[in-house]
Write an enzyme that holds these catalytic residues in place. Structure first.
Site, PDB file in Angstrom:
ATOM      1  N   GLY A   1       0.852  -1.186   0.000  1.00 19.34           N
ATOM      2  CA  GLY A   1       0.000   0.000   0.000  1.00 19.34           C
ATOM      3  C   GLY A   1       0.884   1.230   0.000  1.00 19.34           C
TER       4      GLY A   1
ATOM      5  N   ASN B   1       3.557   2.137   2.803  1.00 20.87           N
ATOM      6  CA  ASN B   1       5.002   2.091   2.538  1.00 20.87           C
ATOM      7  C   ASN B   1       5.695   3.334   3.096  1.00 20.87           C
ATOM      8  OD1 ASN B   1       4.694  -0.302   1.106  1.00 20.87           O
ATOM      9  ND2 ASN B   1       4.614   0.716  -0.886  1.00 20.87           N
TER      10      ASN B   1
ATOM     11  N   TYR C   1      -4.786  -6.723  -8.771  1.00 23.41           N
ATOM     12  CA  TYR C   1      -5.411  -6.236  -7.538  1.00 23.41           C
ATOM     13  C   TYR C   1      -6.778  -6.883  -7.317  1.00 23.41           C
ATOM     14  CZ  TYR C   1      -1.922  -2.492  -7.769  1.00 23.41           C
ATOM     15  OH  TYR C   1      -0.748  -1.780  -7.818  1.00 23.41           O
TER      16      TYR C   1
ATOM     17  N   ARG D   1      -9.312  -5.596  -4.879  1.00 24.35           N
ATOM     18  CA  ARG D   1      -9.599  -4.577  -3.868  1.00 24.35           C
ATOM     19  C   ARG D   1     -11.003  -3.982  -3.981  1.00 24.35           C
ATOM     20  NH1 ARG D   1      -5.324  -0.091  -5.857  1.00 24.35           N
ATOM     21  NH2 ARG D   1      -5.273   0.390  -3.614  1.00 24.35           N
TER      22      ARG D   1
ATOM     23  N   LYS E   1      10.191  13.694  -9.734  1.00 21.59           N
ATOM     24  CA  LYS E   1      11.035  12.531 -10.031  1.00 21.59           C
ATOM     25  C   LYS E   1      11.223  12.445 -11.545  1.00 21.59           C
ATOM     26  CE  LYS E   1       7.848  10.979  -7.520  1.00 21.59           C
ATOM     27  NZ  LYS E   1       6.765  10.234  -6.841  1.00 21.59           N
TER      28      LYS E   1
ATOM     29  N   GLY F   1      13.056  10.058 -13.217  1.00 21.23           N
ATOM     30  CA  GLY F   1      13.532   8.739 -13.623  1.00 21.23           C
ATOM     31  C   GLY F   1      15.023   8.562 -13.442  1.00 21.23           C
TER      32      GLY F   1
ATOM     33  N   GLY G   1       9.042   5.214  -5.725  1.00 20.32           N
ATOM     34  CA  GLY G   1       8.480   6.537  -5.477  1.00 20.32           C
ATOM     35  C   GLY G   1       8.124   6.750  -4.021  1.00 20.32           C
ATOM     36  N   ASP G   2       7.660   5.692  -3.361  1.00 16.64           N
ATOM     37  CA  ASP G   2       7.338   5.795  -1.935  1.00 16.64           C
ATOM     38  C   ASP G   2       8.619   6.005  -1.130  1.00 16.64           C
ATOM     39  OD1 ASP G   2       4.673   5.284  -2.620  1.00 16.64           O
ATOM     40  OD2 ASP G   2       4.932   3.116  -2.372  1.00 16.64           O
TER      41      ASP G   2
ATOM     42  N   ASP H   1       7.697  -4.240  -1.612  1.00 15.63           N
ATOM     43  CA  ASP H   1       7.415  -2.805  -1.701  1.00 15.63           C
ATOM     44  C   ASP H   1       8.118  -1.984  -0.628  1.00 15.63           C
ATOM     45  OD1 ASP H   1       5.776  -3.789  -3.635  1.00 15.63           O
ATOM     46  OD2 ASP H   1       3.970  -2.745  -2.971  1.00 15.63           O
TER      47      ASP H   1
END
Length: 313
Positions: A37, A41, A108, A110, A230, A232, A263-264, A300
């Site tokens: 999640g 994270n 997923y 969910r 960001k 890359g 990214g997290d 993750d």
């Protein structure tokens, strides 16, 4: 006396089954169970760096929900804002084992989850006001109309309380009825934040701009204090309301294992550093470093470092 909090965040957590061998998911017969999640994270990463973090959500009264609660306890994350919902289940996902740094396939499960029923009823000012910072992402915003209403209300209330807010768009187009709705609603949240952290492609989708400078100006002109983008393999670009701007090169990673969570990890680095009073370039440098650590292990949040492992002076 209630614990003073550094950061509070809102999101969905799922049980994640990570394939232990490569190939099509339907052919894999061995998985390891993890917790996943985006917002969780970030909460885990911040907690490992020694910050007091609260994660607000709903989970089902099922084995996956208990697994999420156990994971929170193991990471030292405050769970006073988590509701056990008897009506709806905890979501889960399957993730393939990728090779050569390619993105894994994620499926997923969910829809109709407990977290998708988050609403303004899950906001308690006495709990949120104990934190000095609110972190939001576009994943939780896209779960449902009621979940979006919670995030929007939380942002308004925390802003009124004089708290700082960060926002990571974390685009998940599949969660939205249309791209235009996603763009309008996420930009509304972004413009309530102090720090906005999009990827370059995400920023282009949300603003129509094609360059880091253009994306940054879009948000800065609407009251955001700093935009960190960001870019890359190039690293990241930052620009502030004060006119400070620049690029920070990415750290070279020889063996990319799992790109999910990068990214997290970047958000963990930026938020933790800014809350410590570090400069924007220092914060972006830490973001790049933690993002690079996150992609070198499978899972993750498994690569998110402790303060000791971060190795900063």
């Amino acid at each position: 006396m209630k614990q003073v909090l550094d950061v509070i965040t809102i999101g969905e957590a799922m049980a994640m089954f990570v394939a232990q061998n490569t190939g099509e998911l339907h052919q894999v017969d061995r998985f390891i169970k993890r917790v996943a999640g985006a917002e969780l994270n970030v909460a885990i990463g911040l907690a490992r760096l020694g910050l007091n973090v609260s994660w607000v959500s709903r989970v089902g009264t099922d084995s996956f929900g208990q697994f999420v609660l156990d994971s929170l306890q193991q990471e030292g994350i405050n769970r006073e804002g988590v509701t056990m919902d008897e009506r709806y289940p905890t979501g889960f996902q399957l993730k393939s084992k990728a090779e050569n740094g390619t993105d894994p396939i994620v499926e997923y499960f969910r829809k109709g989850s407990a977290a998708s029923h988050l609403s303004r009823e899950d906001f308690t000012l006495s709990h949120f006001a104990r934190a000095r910072h609110l972190h939001l992402s576009g994943v939780a915003a896209g779960l449902s109309d009621s979940a979006y209403a919670l995030l929007d209300h939380a942002a308004s209330e925390m802003k009124r309380e004089g708290k700082t807010i960060s926002f990571d768009p974390n685009l998940r187009p599949v969660l939205w009825r249309s791209e235009s709705e996603m763009r309008e609603k996420l930009n509304r949240l972004a413009c309530k934040a102090d720090w906005v952290l999009p990827g370059l492609k995400e920023g282009s989708i949300l603003t129509g701009e094609r360059t880091p400078e253009g994306i940054a100006e879009f948000y800065l002109s609407r009251g955001v204090k700093a935009v960190i983008i960001k870019t890359g393999a190039d690293g990241a670009w930052y620009q502030s309301q004060d006119g400070e701007r620049g690029a920070v090169a990415a750290l070279k990673v020889e063996n990319v294992v799992d790109t999910v969570g990068a990214g997290d990890g970047f958000a963990v680095g930026v938020i933790s550093a800014l809350l410590e009073g570090k400069t924007l370039p220092q914060a972006v440098t830490r973001g790049n470093k933690i993002g690079s650590l996150a992609i070198q292990v499978q899972g993750d949040s498994e690569g998110l470092p402790t303060r000791e492992a971060l190795g900063e002076a």
